[in-house]
Design an enzyme around this catalytic site. Structure first.
Site, PDB file in Angstrom:
ATOM      1  N   HIS A  24      -9.742 -47.840 -12.925  1.00 45.66           N
ATOM      2  CA  HIS A  24      -9.516 -47.904 -14.378  1.00 45.66           C
ATOM      3  C   HIS A  24     -10.772 -47.449 -15.131  1.00 45.66           C
ATOM      4  O   HIS A  24     -10.686 -46.707 -16.109  1.00 45.66           O
ATOM      5  CB  HIS A  24      -9.198 -49.335 -14.818  1.00 45.66           C
ATOM      6  CG  HIS A  24      -7.946 -49.914 -14.238  1.00 45.66           C
ATOM      7  ND1 HIS A  24      -7.957 -50.984 -13.372  1.00 45.66           N
ATOM      8  CD2 HIS A  24      -6.642 -49.584 -14.408  1.00 45.66           C
ATOM      9  CE1 HIS A  24      -6.700 -51.295 -13.045  1.00 45.66           C
ATOM     10  NE2 HIS A  24      -5.894 -50.456 -13.656  1.00 45.66           N
TER      11      HIS A  24
ATOM     12  N   LEU B 232      -8.821 -55.118 -13.993  1.00 47.01           N
ATOM     13  CA  LEU B 232      -9.479 -53.802 -13.974  1.00 47.01           C
ATOM     14  C   LEU B 232     -10.422 -53.641 -12.788  1.00 47.01           C
ATOM     15  O   LEU B 232     -11.072 -54.580 -12.352  1.00 47.01           O
ATOM     16  CB  LEU B 232     -10.256 -53.598 -15.279  1.00 47.01           C
ATOM     17  CG  LEU B 232      -9.421 -53.637 -16.561  1.00 47.01           C
ATOM     18  CD1 LEU B 232     -10.302 -53.358 -17.781  1.00 47.01           C
ATOM     19  CD2 LEU B 232      -8.269 -52.648 -16.519  1.00 47.01           C
TER      20      LEU B 232
ATOM     21  N   SER C 256      -5.015 -52.925  -8.478  1.00 44.48           N
ATOM     22  CA  SER C 256      -5.060 -54.346  -8.847  1.00 44.48           C
ATOM     23  C   SER C 256      -4.366 -55.189  -7.779  1.00 44.48           C
ATOM     24  O   SER C 256      -4.735 -56.333  -7.535  1.00 44.48           O
ATOM     25  CB  SER C 256      -4.368 -54.561 -10.197  1.00 44.48           C
ATOM     26  OG  SER C 256      -4.941 -53.705 -11.161  1.00 44.48           O
ATOM     27  N   ARG C 257      -3.353 -54.607  -7.138  1.00 41.74           N
ATOM     28  CA  ARG C 257      -2.601 -55.358  -6.123  1.00 41.74           C
ATOM     29  C   ARG C 257      -3.427 -55.607  -4.856  1.00 41.74           C
ATOM     30  O   ARG C 257      -3.089 -56.490  -4.070  1.00 41.74           O
ATOM     31  CB  ARG C 257      -1.313 -54.624  -5.752  1.00 41.74           C
ATOM     32  CG  ARG C 257      -0.276 -54.664  -6.857  1.00 41.74           C
ATOM     33  CD  ARG C 257       1.055 -54.085  -6.380  1.00 41.74           C
ATOM     34  NE  ARG C 257       2.109 -54.262  -7.360  1.00 41.74           N
ATOM     35  CZ  ARG C 257       2.361 -53.425  -8.356  1.00 41.74           C
ATOM     36  NH1 ARG C 257       1.633 -52.343  -8.506  1.00 41.74           N
ATOM     37  NH2 ARG C 257       3.340 -53.675  -9.207  1.00 41.74           N
TER      38      ARG C 257
ATOM     39  N   GLN D 176       9.086 -52.967 -16.603  1.00 42.01           N
ATOM     40  CA  GLN D 176       8.932 -51.951 -15.556  1.00 42.01           C
ATOM     41  C   GLN D 176       8.907 -52.569 -14.159  1.00 42.01           C
ATOM     42  O   GLN D 176       8.741 -51.871 -13.169  1.00 42.01           O
ATOM     43  CB  GLN D 176       7.709 -51.080 -15.794  1.00 42.01           C
ATOM     44  CG  GLN D 176       6.360 -51.727 -15.498  1.00 42.01           C
ATOM     45  CD  GLN D 176       5.209 -50.816 -15.851  1.00 42.01           C
ATOM     46  OE1 GLN D 176       4.992 -50.499 -17.013  1.00 42.01           O
ATOM     47  NE2 GLN D 176       4.461 -50.389 -14.835  1.00 42.01           N
TER      48      GLN D 176
ATOM     49  N   ASP E   6      -0.957 -42.919  -9.275  1.00 38.75           N
ATOM     50  CA  ASP E   6       0.447 -43.040  -9.693  1.00 38.75           C
ATOM     51  C   ASP E   6       0.940 -41.657 -10.122  1.00 38.75           C
ATOM     52  O   ASP E   6       1.222 -41.430 -11.292  1.00 38.75           O
ATOM     53  CB  ASP E   6       0.552 -44.059 -10.827  1.00 38.75           C
ATOM     54  CG  ASP E   6       0.008 -45.410 -10.406  1.00 38.75           C
ATOM     55  OD1 ASP E   6       0.721 -46.145  -9.731  1.00 38.75           O
ATOM     56  OD2 ASP E   6      -1.165 -45.709 -10.725  1.00 38.75           O
TER      57      ASP E   6
ATOM     58  N   GLY F  96      -4.278 -54.208 -16.598  1.00 40.06           N
ATOM     59  CA  GLY F  96      -5.376 -55.154 -16.411  1.00 40.06           C
ATOM     60  C   GLY F  96      -5.762 -55.367 -14.964  1.00 40.06           C
ATOM     61  O   GLY F  96      -5.409 -54.576 -14.092  1.00 40.06           O
TER      62      GLY F  96
ATOM     63  N   GLN G 196       4.276 -41.237 -11.915  1.00 42.16           N
ATOM     64  CA  GLN G 196       4.178 -41.769 -13.283  1.00 42.16           C
ATOM     65  C   GLN G 196       3.549 -40.726 -14.215  1.00 42.16           C
ATOM     66  O   GLN G 196       3.985 -40.542 -15.349  1.00 42.16           O
ATOM     67  CB  GLN G 196       3.333 -43.043 -13.273  1.00 42.16           C
ATOM     68  CG  GLN G 196       2.973 -43.567 -14.641  1.00 42.16           C
ATOM     69  CD  GLN G 196       2.262 -44.892 -14.554  1.00 42.16           C
ATOM     70  OE1 GLN G 196       2.913 -45.929 -14.426  1.00 42.16           O
ATOM     71  NE2 GLN G 196       0.942 -44.892 -14.610  1.00 42.16           N
TER      72      GLN G 196
HETATM   73  P1  AMP Z   1      -2.304 -49.924 -13.770  1.00 40.72           P
HETATM   74  O1  AMP Z   1      -3.183 -50.952 -14.417  1.00 40.72           O
HETATM   75  O2  AMP Z   1      -2.142 -50.110 -12.299  1.00 40.72           O
HETATM   76  O3  AMP Z   1      -0.992 -49.753 -14.508  1.00 40.72           O
HETATM   77  O4  AMP Z   1      -3.060 -48.537 -13.916  1.00 40.72           O
HETATM   78  C1  AMP Z   1      -3.471 -48.061 -15.168  1.00 40.72           C
HETATM   79  C2  AMP Z   1      -3.937 -46.637 -15.004  1.00 40.72           C
HETATM   80  O5  AMP Z   1      -5.023 -46.587 -14.084  1.00 40.72           O
HETATM   81  C3  AMP Z   1      -2.841 -45.718 -14.434  1.00 40.72           C
HETATM   82  O6  AMP Z   1      -2.917 -44.444 -15.057  1.00 40.72           O
HETATM   83  C4  AMP Z   1      -3.226 -45.634 -12.979  1.00 40.72           C
HETATM   84  O7  AMP Z   1      -2.781 -44.444 -12.353  1.00 40.72           O
HETATM   85  C5  AMP Z   1      -4.734 -45.651 -13.071  1.00 40.72           C
HETATM   86  N1  AMP Z   1      -5.312 -46.078 -11.797  1.00 40.72           N
HETATM   87  C6  AMP Z   1      -5.000 -47.178 -11.077  1.00 40.72           C
HETATM   88  N2  AMP Z   1      -5.685 -47.211  -9.921  1.00 40.72           N
HETATM   89  C7  AMP Z   1      -6.455 -46.092  -9.905  1.00 40.72           C
HETATM   90  C8  AMP Z   1      -7.376 -45.525  -8.981  1.00 40.72           C
HETATM   91  N3  AMP Z   1      -7.670 -46.127  -7.822  1.00 40.72           N
HETATM   92  N4  AMP Z   1      -7.989 -44.369  -9.300  1.00 40.72           N
HETATM   93  C9  AMP Z   1      -7.707 -43.732 -10.462  1.00 40.72           C
HETATM   94  N5  AMP Z   1      -6.828 -44.211 -11.376  1.00 40.72           N
HETATM   95  C10 AMP Z   1      -6.216 -45.365 -11.107  1.00 40.72           C
END
Ligand code: AMP
Length: 281
Positions: free
Chosen positions: A37, A33, A186-187, A61, A150, A31, A153
């Site tokens: 995302h 977003l 998100s951070r 996690q 990530d 989230g 991941q």
């Molecule tokens: P998160 O909500 O941070 O767990 O991210 C959910 C998904 O979105 C994960 O597959 C992340 O790698 C991807 N994601 C997060 N930030 C970005 C970004 N800046 N560009 C592309 N994908 C992202």
């Protein structure tokens, strides 16, 4: 858009899609977003009949309880965004729904577990693997979308899918960046204006390291450079690694045939950020 917080309902809905012969693209998130995302949602839309997004801040996690407590939660805004971009199903379970009792199974990922994020966040990938497995069982996606931001991941999930025979295709999507290069995250919302400026140095150091490596092929020299570049910048470097892009084992010598990834993790204030670039991109 169909919205549910109940895994039974989400599962039932997804089974119905499948029975109608519709393909499902799945985007798991925590989230808050942003455009990163949304780029995953967009890609899933292009390649599937149905797009399912999950929002769940997965407690198991997080190895740092402060980070978990401060993780941004913006469900109503997220819901509106997903509605606007044409997501079909949003699944946002509660902790009690996702983990009616504490899971007892432990997942470990061999070599991938002992380097970079695995090393600095013990237990992190166990938590990721467990929640992704549960989400895959609930959603039964044909394809699942993960961001390059990530990168480790993504490798972990690919290994999980390969080892446990999940019938899911894992799709890697490019990192979406702010105009100054900072990877969207998100951070980032937790950075004050000064920290936000400092944070852009992470990508700048990666790009300069990439340039130097292509020119000199000297890993040790580039590592020294990144350490010096960030020293005194207000950024606390946790690691900078030059690694094989398939195994994440440290790369010593670089030849044109090897895929190399440059990975960085650092604290800006108390916010931990990660980023990476592929060497030959
Ligand atoms: P998160 O909500 O941070 O767990 O991210 C959910 C998904 O979105 C994960 O597959 C992340 O790698 C991807 N994601 C997060 N930030 C970005 C970004 N800046 N560009 C592309 N994908 C992202």
């Amino acid at each position: 858009m169909y919205f549910t917080a109940k895994s039974q309902e989400a599962h039932y809905q997804c089974i119905q899609y499948k029975q109608q012969g519709l393909s499902i693209g799945f985007v798991p998130t925590m989230g808050a977003l942003h455009k990163g995302h949304l780029s995953l949602i967009e890609r899933a839309k292009q390649e599937n009949d149905i797009v399912v997004c999950s929002i769940f801040v997965n407690p198991i996690q997080f190895n740092n309880q402060d980070d978990l407590a401060r993780y941004p939660r913006t469900l109503e805004a997220d819901r509106l965004l997903l509605e606007q971009v044409g997501c079909h199903l949003l699944f946002a379970p509660s902790e009690a729904d996702m983990y009616p009792r504490p899971p007892r199974t432990r997942l470990s990922f061999g070599e991938l577990e002992h380097t970079m994020e695995g090393k600095y966040r013990p237990g992190h990938f166990h938590g990721v693997g467990l929640v992704v497995s549960r989400l895959f069982h609930i959603v039964q996606p044909d394809r699942a979308y993960f961001g390059q931001k990530d990168y480790q991941q993504y490798l972990i999930v690919r290994q999980l899918v390969e080892d446990l025979l999940f019938p899911v295709q894992i799709v890697l999507c490019s990192t979406v960046r702010e105009p100054d290069g900072l990877a969207m995250s998100s951070r980032n919302r937790r950075l004050n204006p000064q920290q936000r400026q400092q944070a852009s140095l992470l990508y700048q150091s990666l790009k300069e390291a990439q340039r130097q490596l292509l020119q000199t092929r000297n890993v040790d020299q580039v590592k020294k450079y990144v350490n010096q570049y960030l020293a005194g910048s207000g950024i606390q470097l946790e690691y900078f690694e030059v690694a094989d892009a398939h195994t994440l084992m440290p790369a010593q010598n670089i030849d044109d045939h090897q895929q190399i990834v440059l990975c960085i993790a650092a604290y800006v204030g108390d916010v931990r950020l990660i980023d990476n670039v592929l060497l030959f991109s």
